[in-house]
Design a protein around this motif. Structure first.
Motif, PDB file in Angstrom:
ATOM      1  N   GLY A  81       0.812  -1.236  -0.133  1.00 43.84           N
ATOM      2  CA  GLY A  81       0.072  -0.194   0.062  1.00 43.84           C
ATOM      3  C   GLY A  81       0.880   1.266  -0.067  1.00 43.84           C
TER       4      GLY A  81
ATOM      5  N   GLU B 190       1.651  -9.240   5.910  1.00 44.27           N
ATOM      6  CA  GLU B 190       0.993  -7.879   5.332  1.00 44.27           C
ATOM      7  C   GLU B 190       1.638  -8.024   3.956  1.00 44.27           C
TER       8      GLU B 190
ATOM      9  N   GLU C 171      -0.593  -8.540   0.237  1.00 45.99           N
ATOM     10  CA  GLU C 171      -0.588  -7.499  -0.546  1.00 45.99           C
ATOM     11  C   GLU C 171      -0.447  -8.188  -2.059  1.00 45.99           C
TER      12      GLU C 171
ATOM     13  N   ARG D  70      -5.890  -6.160   7.525  1.00 50.27           N
ATOM     14  CA  ARG D  70      -4.972  -5.613   6.994  1.00 50.27           C
ATOM     15  C   ARG D  70      -4.571  -4.185   7.477  1.00 50.27           C
ATOM     16  N   LEU D  71      -3.437  -3.671   7.464  1.00 48.96           N
ATOM     17  CA  LEU D  71      -3.113  -2.458   7.667  1.00 48.96           C
ATOM     18  C   LEU D  71      -3.751  -1.408   6.871  1.00 48.96           C
ATOM     19  N   ASP D  72      -4.308  -0.338   7.451  1.00 49.44           N
ATOM     20  CA  ASP D  72      -4.792   0.782   6.474  1.00 49.44           C
ATOM     21  C   ASP D  72      -3.354   1.684   6.307  1.00 49.44           C
ATOM     22  N   THR D  73      -2.929   1.522   5.330  1.00 50.27           N
ATOM     23  CA  THR D  73      -1.664   2.477   4.694  1.00 50.27           C
ATOM     24  C   THR D  73      -1.870   3.919   4.544  1.00 50.27           C
ATOM     25  N   ALA D  74      -3.307   4.027   4.174  1.00 53.33           N
ATOM     26  CA  ALA D  74      -3.366   5.620   3.812  1.00 53.33           C
ATOM     27  C   ALA D  74      -2.964   6.573   4.517  1.00 53.33           C
TER      28      ALA D  74
END
Length: 524
Positions: A70, A150, A154, A195-199
């Protein structure tokens, strides 16, 4: 170049934090436990060996960068030997970040109504598979597994059990025997995904980007120590020339131990890790150019892409957290006689590229080392790159690492060999050894005994005898002198067995050697 000092700013626990007033050599681990009160990360060895303190560092990924999640490049590192200012402009993830939202439990299920903590799939898999006993190493394992979770999530892939074992090779456990941890590593992909919110992380890191030198300062007694982190090669070269006494810092995988174990005073620090030009790896028409700040992981990946026979040395070179933080230039400049990169690089005819101000010069890597931990660097000069001629990759190449522990251990002896045959006659050969002398060296007399000779057992026996004249190894805690010499000779024997013309083994007079092949994954 900016001369004004700034606080250390990085993304942590959902926001950008600013840290000031701590000494530049304060470790990420000490800051986490003592200042941020995030005690999930544990201190084990305090030297980057056990993995109990493993955390994940996030950086903005280059466009199209392999392995990005991300827009972030996520990599495990050992918090105990990372200096806090190296986090500036990055993101720090710890085991506390894996907490999911709370949920209410019905009265009929638990006789009381209260929020309970839902576990991340990585943590839940560890519980389900009984992957934790004393629990001290567990947070480090969880963070290594989370990085894998992660990255594979992805890509939509799943690691094999061997891949998991390789990814966890920097985490040591004395209770479980590893099997249930590997079971958990496979099961975590079967649970509902989280999942990690990368925003928000990407947005925060973009806001922290700067095109000027990061200069952090903090007092130590009556003086002030500076941490300089240039963001361009010209600025770095100018600062190095202006501050020749400043300590050069790359991955801190060695210097971190100077502080933790030897209590050494570093003074001003010049950090190489933020210079994009020095992190580049460029394959030109004639050579592979590896910038001094390229991580060991990225550098070895580029080498093994061209020489797959060296993969075992890559995977056994320290651990993933060390390879993610350490650099190839640092491993070469360090000059340790038991460094694992120089023997392989010497077999590849590597040159070291040195820079002082605007002047750039090159020299063969064997000429770079003068004596034990001494090299040819002038005051104000630094290693800019390692240059590998592409024709060297066309030879038959092998690398061998001998250590007491298969994974994540310091070598007793390491060897890099390269062979070029003209029919069955040796046209050229490189036999480079670490752990056999005060510096990594090529075996000149053994090479001379082979060049121009048929690649036969008789010629190899003569070269093995010559090795005793090339080296007079020392006895230390890792190996005796006799053992080192015998293994050095046996590795040459093995090299011949792996590269000779194929014919029935019974037709050959072979010696017994004491080197084991690739060991199976732990817990397999």
């Amino acid at each position: 170049m900016s001369t004004s000092t700034q606080p250390i700013q990085f993304f942590h626990r959902g926001r950008v934090v600013a840290v000031d007033g701590v000494h530049p050599t304060r470790s990420v681990l000490d800051w986490l436990r003592e200042d941020a009160c995030c005690t999930g990360t544990k201190e084990g060895c305090n030297e980057g060996d056990c993995g109990a303190c493993t955390v994940v560092i996030g950086e903005l990924a280059a466009e199209g960068e392999a392995g990005a999640v991300g827009g972030l490049k996520l990599q495990t590192v050992n918090a105990c030997i990372q200096f806090l200012p190296t986090l500036h402009g990055k993101a720090l993830f710890t085991v506390e970040d894996l907490k999911a939202q709370t949920a209410c439990v019905r009265d009929g299920e638990r006789h009381s109504k209260h929020p309970v903590q839902q576990l991340h799939p990585v943590q839940q898999a560890m519980v389900d598979c009984h992957g934790s006993q004393c629990g001290f190493c567990t947070p480090g394992f969880v963070m290594s597994m989370w990085a894998s979770y992660e990255q594979h999530g992805e890509r939509g892939s799943r690691p094999t059990r061997q891949q998991l074992a390789d990814e966890l090779s920097g985490n040591l456990c004395r209770c479980t025997g590893y099997r249930p941890i590997l079971d958990a590593g496979q099961k975590m992909f079967d649970l509902p995904p989280v999942r990690l919110d990368t925003a928000p992380v990407v947005q925060a890191l973009q806001g922290l980007r700067s095109d000027t030198t990061f200069d952090y300062a903090a007092p130590l007694g009556q003086r002030t120590d500076h941490f300089h982190a240039p963001v361009s090669l010209d600025d770095f070269a100018a600062l190095r020339a202006a501050k020749p006494q400043a300590r050069l810092l790359a991955g801190s995988t060695d210097i971190g131990l100077w502080v933790n174990k030897q209590f050494r005073d570093l003074g001003d620090i010049l950090y190489i890790g933020n210079v994009p030009e020095l992190r580049c790896i460029d394959a030109g028409a004639d050579a592979l150019w590896i910038g001094a700040a390229a991580s060991l992981e990225d550098a070895w990946a580029a080498i093994v892409q061209r020489a797959p026979s060296l993969q075992d040395v890559w995977l056994r070179f320290a651990s993933p957290p060390i390879r993610h933080a350490g650099t190839l230039g640092g491993n070469v400049a360090n000059g340790s006689p038991i460094g694992d990169s120089p023997p392989i690089l010497m077999a590849l005819d590597a040159e070291v590229e040195l820079r002082k101000g605007s002047r750039v010069r090159r020299m063969p890597l064997p000429d770079f080392y003068v004596d034990y931990m001494k090299n040819q660097l002038e005051s104000g000069e630094f290693v800019q790159a390692i240059v590998l001629p592409l024709p060297a990759f066309e030879r038959q190449l092998r690398g061998y690492k001998i250590s007491k522990r298969f994974d994540c251990d310091i070598s007793a002896l390491c060897a890099g060999f390269a062979l070029e045959l003209d029919g069955d006659v040796v046209r050229s050969i490189r036999l480079a050894y670490g752990g056999m002398a005060a510096t990594v060296r090529r075996a000149a007399q053994a090479e001379a005994a082979l060049v121009g000779q048929p690649w036969t057992q008789q010629a190899v026996d003569a070269a093995k005898a010559a090795l005793a004249r090339d080296f007079k190894p020392l006895t230390d805690l890792r190996a005796s002198a006799d053992y080192r010499l015998q293994v050095a000779q046996n590795l040459l024997q093995r090299f011949w067995l792996e590269t000779r013309a194929h014919e029935p083994l019974a037709a050959q007079e072979t010696s017994v050697w004491t080197v084991m092949p690739h060991a199976p994954a732990f817990g397999a």
